[in-house]
Design a protein around this motif. Structure first.
Motif, PDB file in Angstrom:
ATOM      1  N   GLU A 169      -9.609   0.248   3.059  1.00  8.87           N
ATOM      2  CA  GLU A 169     -10.556  -0.374   3.996  1.00  8.87           C
ATOM      3  C   GLU A 169     -11.866  -0.725   3.293  1.00  8.87           C
ATOM      4  N   GLU A 170     -12.356   0.196   2.462  1.00 11.51           N
ATOM      5  CA  GLU A 170     -13.598  -0.064   1.733  1.00 11.51           C
ATOM      6  C   GLU A 170     -13.426  -1.247   0.781  1.00 11.51           C
ATOM      7  N   TYR A 171     -12.306  -1.287   0.092  1.00 16.99           N
ATOM      8  CA  TYR A 171     -12.024  -2.383  -0.824  1.00 16.99           C
ATOM      9  C   TYR A 171     -11.985  -3.722  -0.085  1.00 16.99           C
ATOM     10  N   GLU A 172     -11.286  -3.760   1.047  1.00 19.63           N
ATOM     11  CA  GLU A 172     -11.199  -4.980   1.826  1.00 19.63           C
ATOM     12  C   GLU A 172     -12.560  -5.409   2.354  1.00 19.63           C
ATOM     13  N   ARG A 173     -13.356  -4.432   2.778  1.00 19.91           N
ATOM     14  CA  ARG A 173     -14.709  -4.729   3.284  1.00 19.91           C
ATOM     15  C   ARG A 173     -15.559  -5.330   2.175  1.00 19.91           C
ATOM     16  N   LEU A 174     -15.479  -4.775   0.970  1.00 26.63           N
ATOM     17  CA  LEU A 174     -16.279  -5.281  -0.152  1.00 26.63           C
ATOM     18  C   LEU A 174     -15.797  -6.644  -0.604  1.00 26.63           C
ATOM     19  N   ASN A 175     -14.508  -6.917  -0.552  1.00 25.48           N
ATOM     20  CA  ASN A 175     -13.962  -8.198  -1.017  1.00 25.48           C
ATOM     21  C   ASN A 175     -13.985  -9.289   0.038  1.00 25.48           C
ATOM     22  N   SER A 176     -14.306  -8.952   1.275  1.00 26.21           N
ATOM     23  CA  SER A 176     -14.326  -9.968   2.331  1.00 26.21           C
ATOM     24  C   SER A 176     -15.684 -10.666   2.406  1.00 26.21           C
ATOM     25  N   ARG A 177     -16.608 -10.212   1.628  1.00 21.74           N
ATOM     26  CA  ARG A 177     -17.968 -10.819   1.646  1.00 21.74           C
ATOM     27  C   ARG A 177     -18.005 -12.101   0.908  1.00 21.74           C
ATOM     28  N   VAL A 205       0.832  -1.204   0.000  1.00 26.90           N
ATOM     29  CA  VAL A 205       0.000   0.000   0.000  1.00 26.90           C
ATOM     30  C   VAL A 205       0.870   1.259   0.000  1.00 26.90           C
ATOM     31  N   ASP A 206       1.952   1.259   0.768  1.00 33.32           N
ATOM     32  CA  ASP A 206       2.840   2.430   0.793  1.00 33.32           C
ATOM     33  C   ASP A 206       3.422   2.721  -0.582  1.00 33.32           C
ATOM     34  N   PHE A 207       3.775   1.662  -1.323  1.00 37.62           N
ATOM     35  CA  PHE A 207       4.300   1.838  -2.673  1.00 37.62           C
ATOM     36  C   PHE A 207       3.227   2.438  -3.578  1.00 37.62           C
ATOM     37  N   MET A 208       2.003   1.931  -3.484  1.00 36.35           N
ATOM     38  CA  MET A 208       0.908   2.459  -4.299  1.00 36.35           C
ATOM     39  C   MET A 208       0.623   3.917  -3.940  1.00 36.35           C
ATOM     40  N   ARG A 250      -9.284  17.015  -6.226  1.00 37.09           N
ATOM     41  CA  ARG A 250      -9.650  15.611  -5.984  1.00 37.09           C
ATOM     42  C   ARG A 250      -8.431  14.711  -6.182  1.00 37.09           C
ATOM     43  N   ALA A 251      -7.679  14.954  -7.256  1.00 40.06           N
ATOM     44  CA  ALA A 251      -6.487  14.156  -7.523  1.00 40.06           C
ATOM     45  C   ALA A 251      -5.424  14.386  -6.450  1.00 40.06           C
ATOM     46  N   ALA A 252      -5.259  15.622  -6.017  1.00 41.82           N
ATOM     47  CA  ALA A 252      -4.255  15.941  -4.996  1.00 41.82           C
ATOM     48  C   ALA A 252      -4.617  15.309  -3.656  1.00 41.82           C
ATOM     49  N   GLY A 253      -5.900  15.142  -3.360  1.00 44.53           N
ATOM     50  CA  GLY A 253      -6.331  14.552  -2.092  1.00 44.53           C
ATOM     51  C   GLY A 253      -6.353  13.039  -2.086  1.00 44.53           C
ATOM     52  N   LEU A 254      -5.991  12.438  -3.210  1.00 42.70           N
ATOM     53  CA  LEU A 254      -6.043  10.981  -3.317  1.00 42.70           C
ATOM     54  C   LEU A 254      -5.141  10.288  -2.301  1.00 42.70           C
ATOM     55  N   SER A 255      -3.954  10.808  -2.066  1.00 37.49           N
ATOM     56  CA  SER A 255      -3.031  10.154  -1.129  1.00 37.49           C
ATOM     57  C   SER A 255      -3.608  10.118   0.283  1.00 37.49           C
ATOM     58  N   VAL A 256      -4.416  11.105   0.634  1.00 36.91           N
ATOM     59  CA  VAL A 256      -5.048  11.134   1.949  1.00 36.91           C
ATOM     60  C   VAL A 256      -6.212  10.135   1.997  1.00 36.91           C
ATOM     61  N   MET A 257      -6.864   9.924   0.865  1.00 38.47           N
ATOM     62  CA  MET A 257      -8.029   9.034   0.802  1.00 38.47           C
ATOM     63  C   MET A 257      -7.652   7.552   0.706  1.00 38.47           C
ATOM     64  N   ILE A 258      -6.410   7.234   0.401  1.00 40.61           N
ATOM     65  CA  ILE A 258      -6.017   5.840   0.153  1.00 40.61           C
ATOM     66  C   ILE A 258      -6.356   4.908   1.319  1.00 40.61           C
ATOM     67  N   PRO A 259      -6.025   5.244   2.575  1.00 43.95           N
ATOM     68  CA  PRO A 259      -6.349   4.301   3.649  1.00 43.95           C
ATOM     69  C   PRO A 259      -7.848   3.965   3.714  1.00 43.95           C
ATOM     70  N   ALA A 260      -8.696   4.967   3.569  1.00 46.29           N
ATOM     71  CA  ALA A 260     -10.137   4.715   3.601  1.00 46.29           C
ATOM     72  C   ALA A 260     -10.568   3.877   2.402  1.00 46.29           C
ATOM     73  N   LEU A 261      -9.982   4.137   1.245  1.00 48.56           N
ATOM     74  CA  LEU A 261     -10.310   3.347   0.055  1.00 48.56           C
ATOM     75  C   LEU A 261      -9.857   1.894   0.201  1.00 48.56           C
TER      76      LEU A 261
END
Length: 168
Positions: free
Chosen positions: A160-168, A97-100, A147-158
């Motif tokens: 978590e959302e991805y993991e939540r959706l894929n854990s179903r 995730v840090d690399f991404m 929006r593009a500049a704020g992407l790095s701040v949004m990554i952790p929440a994204l």
């Protein structure tokens, strides 16, 4: 090699304990000269190590076999998971995730730079374009750039959302 021997009183003082405490340790003398017992450091160390090992072995008997088995299974699973993750990294199936975050921050910075030049480019290509239209384009581009500049701040929440959706 010369063996350095100490009498009981000197050895006890060397170990920062009393003679009575040293007697309780039950250290076997390395040599006897008449009634005097002489000790070497190796015997004292061996006695202390054996004593600590005995304590560990006796303490280990208190551990429940079921609990020990559960812990071994948990450890084995964790090792298997770690190995699987390592294999996926080697096959380039997963990326840290840090690399991404680093890559996305770099790319979004470049996109923001390109977006900044669009209003001037449009105005040059269309000199008769109304200034309100250019302002509208600038506002839309500013929204996209922010929006593009704020992407790095949004990554952790994204993530978590991805993991939540894929854990179903």
């Amino acid at each position: 090699m010369t063996q350095h021997l100490l009498n009981k009183k000197t050895m006890a003082r060397s170990c920062n304990i009393g003679v009575t405490a040293f007697d309780k340790w039950g250290v076997e003398p390395a040599e006897r000269r008449g009634r005097e017992a002489l000790y070497d450091v190796a015997s004292v160390i061996r006695n202390r190590v054996d004593n600590e090992l005995r304590k560990l072995v006796e303490g280990a008997e208190d551990i429940d076999d079921q609990e020990l088995l559960r812990e071994r299974v948990r450890l084995t699973r964790a090792q298997a998971d770690a190995q699987e993750l390592k294999n996926e990294k080697e096959r380039d199936e997963v990326i840290a995730v840090d690399f991404m975050r680093f890559i996305l921050t770099r790319v979004t910075g470049e996109i923001a730079s390109i977006l900044d030049t669009i209003p001037l480019s449009v105005q040059r290509k269309n000199p008769g374009l109304d200034s309100r239209a250019i302002k509208g384009i600038q506002q839309d581009i500013t929204k996209a750039r922010n929006r593009a500049a704020g992407l790095s701040v949004m990554i952790p929440a994204l993530v978590e959302e991805y993991e939540r959706l894929n854990s179903r």
